[in-house]
Design an enzyme around this catalytic site. Structure first.
Site, mmCIF file in Angstrom:
data_model
loop_
_atom_site.group_PDB
_atom_site.id
_atom_site.type_symbol
_atom_site.label_atom_id
_atom_site.label_comp_id
_atom_site.label_asym_id
_atom_site.label_seq_id
_atom_site.Cartn_x
_atom_site.Cartn_y
_atom_site.Cartn_z
ATOM 1 N N GLU A 132 0.862 -1.199 0.000
ATOM 2 C CA GLU A 132 0.000 0.000 0.000
ATOM 3 C C GLU A 132 0.890 1.238 0.000
ATOM 4 O OE1 GLU A 132 -2.724 -0.144 3.286
ATOM 5 O OE2 GLU A 132 -3.415 -2.167 2.771
ATOM 6 N N GLU B 145 9.471 -8.279 -3.280
ATOM 7 C CA GLU B 145 9.487 -9.478 -2.427
ATOM 8 C C GLU B 145 10.560 -9.359 -1.346
ATOM 9 O OE1 GLU B 145 8.382 -13.129 -4.110
ATOM 10 O OE2 GLU B 145 7.413 -12.198 -5.838
#
Ligand SMILES: Cc1cc2nc3c(=O)[nH]c(=O)nc-3n(C[C@H](O)[C@H](O)[C@H](O)COP(=O)(O)OP(=O)(O)OC[C@H]3O[C@@H](n4cnc5c(N)ncnc54)[C@H](O)[C@@H]3O)c2cc1C
Length: 383
Positions: free
Chosen positions: A127, A367
């Site tokens: 986000e 990641e």
């Protein structure tokens, strides 16, 4: 296994290598320029089974081991990284939450469609205020009758504009947050209140898009909590488990790109020798080539060894972080060395060196950035 000692996994690796050489490599630069992968190539990926590499055979996938799967990624990333990215989220972060923690009904509903490539799966965690610090997410879902009502924004969601199903992490208990207050949902693109923005304009991987997605009173059926009602509050655990494997995938992608850069660099030095340059003039380049090959050898052993340990059922969180850190940082060093070897020619689009240089930078970001991997490793060492 057949008489030649090869199994299905060996066959898929051979097929992927052929696919890369015959179908992907010839359009690598065009895909980068046009910012899209042709539909017929995506169809061929479906036919090869690339959307279901890690999905169990019982649900229509190939059910590859970690080692066999990362070897496919290693082969696929020896060309434009967008191709691997197109299938990557479906195989890893997009669908693994369902594979690991989904109910039998959820597995039967979603996995065969994802494995066949009919539906692309994406993963929505990041986000605007929650990247590395995933525990800071603000998207929240409230239970109202038979539906969860989700509000908030996710960003940098790979394949959002072509995905049909999203593993999405949201806050369901503000008091508990990451300690039992996050829940993983399966969200379909047609659910009311769900929308996808225009693709981000990025530095690389231009053929694979990322988008912002917005939930405005998005209605999620109560049964779409991954793992069912008893898994409400377990979403952070699911997300971290998914990312654990993703680190090995990133290591494999960085390794594939590095191998390609090594091969291109070796060919360039041979070309210079054949064109009359003296070997003495090229000694620095040759030493650089030797260092590249040595690092790649170490990275490959490290990656394969960790994948084998994972396949044997061991917890490899610590090792997977080391693999991601080493392989992705190595790929950037190797891309710089390749640029040095090619000089001005490397700066030209047709050499592909500049594309790899841009693309491998991403592997150090998503990641889990390199700094986050160092945090995981050092925390583990210090207890
Ligand atoms: C092309 C692309 C595709 C992506 N795809 C997806 C996707 O499909 N789904 C998804 O959910 N997300 C996706 N992401 C998001 C990605 O996972 C995040 O960008 C990543 O986790 C880093 O977060 P951030 O960018 O907010 O960096 P930040 O967290 O803001 O970090 C900024 C810098 O500070 C450093 N830093 C942060 N915290 C610490 C700390 N505690 N100690 C030391 N240093 C620190 C970081 O290493 C980094 O260098 C994608 C991103 C990109 C660029």
């Amino acid at each position: 296994m057949d008489e030649s000692g090869r199994n299905n996994q060996g066959d898929i690796l051979d097929r992927v290598k052929r696919f890369v050489a015959e179908e992907l490599e010839p359009i690598s630069i065009t895909v980068e320029k046009e910012g899209r992968i042709p539909a017929e190539i995506v169809n061929k990926m479906r036919e090869l089974g690339l959307f279901g590499l890690s999905i169990p055979k019982a649900y229509g996938g190939l059910g590859l081991s970690t080692l066999d799967e990362i070897r496919v990624y290693e082969a696929l990333t020896q060309t434009n990284a967008s191709f691997r990215s197109r299938i990557g989220t479906s195989n890893s972060i997009g669908s693994m939450g369902i594979v690991y923690d989904g109910t039998e009904d959820q597995k039967k509903t979603y996995l065969p469609r994802i494995a066949s490539g009919e539906w692309t799966a994406a993963f929505a965690l990041t986000e605007p205020d929650a990247g590395s610090d995933a525990a800071n997410i603000k998207c929240s879902a409230v239970l109202e009758g038979d539906h969860w009502v989700l509000n908030g924004t996710k960003q940098f969601i790979t394949n959002a504009d072509c995905a049909s199903v999203f593993t999405t992490i949201a806050v369901t208990d503000e008091q508990k947050r990451a300690r039992g207050g996050f829940t993983a949902f399966i969200i379909e693109k047609d659910f009311a209140g769900f929308s996808v923005s225009l693709p981000d304009r990025k530095m690389g991987l231009k053929g694979s898009h990322t988008n912002e997605i917005v939930f405005r009173n998005c209605l999620i059926p109560r049964d779409n909590v991954i793992g069912g009602r008893e898994m409400v509050g377990m979403g952070f655990k699911t997300a971290m488990r998914v990312l654990d494997k993703g680190r090995l995938t990133m290591g494999a992608c960085a390794l594939g790109a590095s191998q390609k850069l090594l091969d291109l660099s070796a060919a360039q030095i041979k070309h210079q020798i054949n064109s009359g340059k003296s070997k003495a003039d090229l000694q620095v380049a040759q030493f650089s080539l030797a260092d590249m090959a040595t690092e790649i050898y170490a990275a490959r052993r490290m990656l394969y060894d960790t994948a084998r340990s994972r396949d044997a059922g061991q917890n490899v969180t610590h090792e997977a972080s080391m693999v991601k850190l080493f392989c992705t940082e190595m790929a950037s060093r190797i891309a710089e060395r390749a640029m040095d070897i090619f000089g001005d020619q490397g700066y030209l689009t047709r050499s592909q060196i500049e594309m790899f240089l841009r693309d491998v930078r991403l592997y150090r970001i998503y990641e889990g950035t390199s700094e986050i991997q160092r945090l995981v490793i050092s925390r583990n060492l210090l207890g």
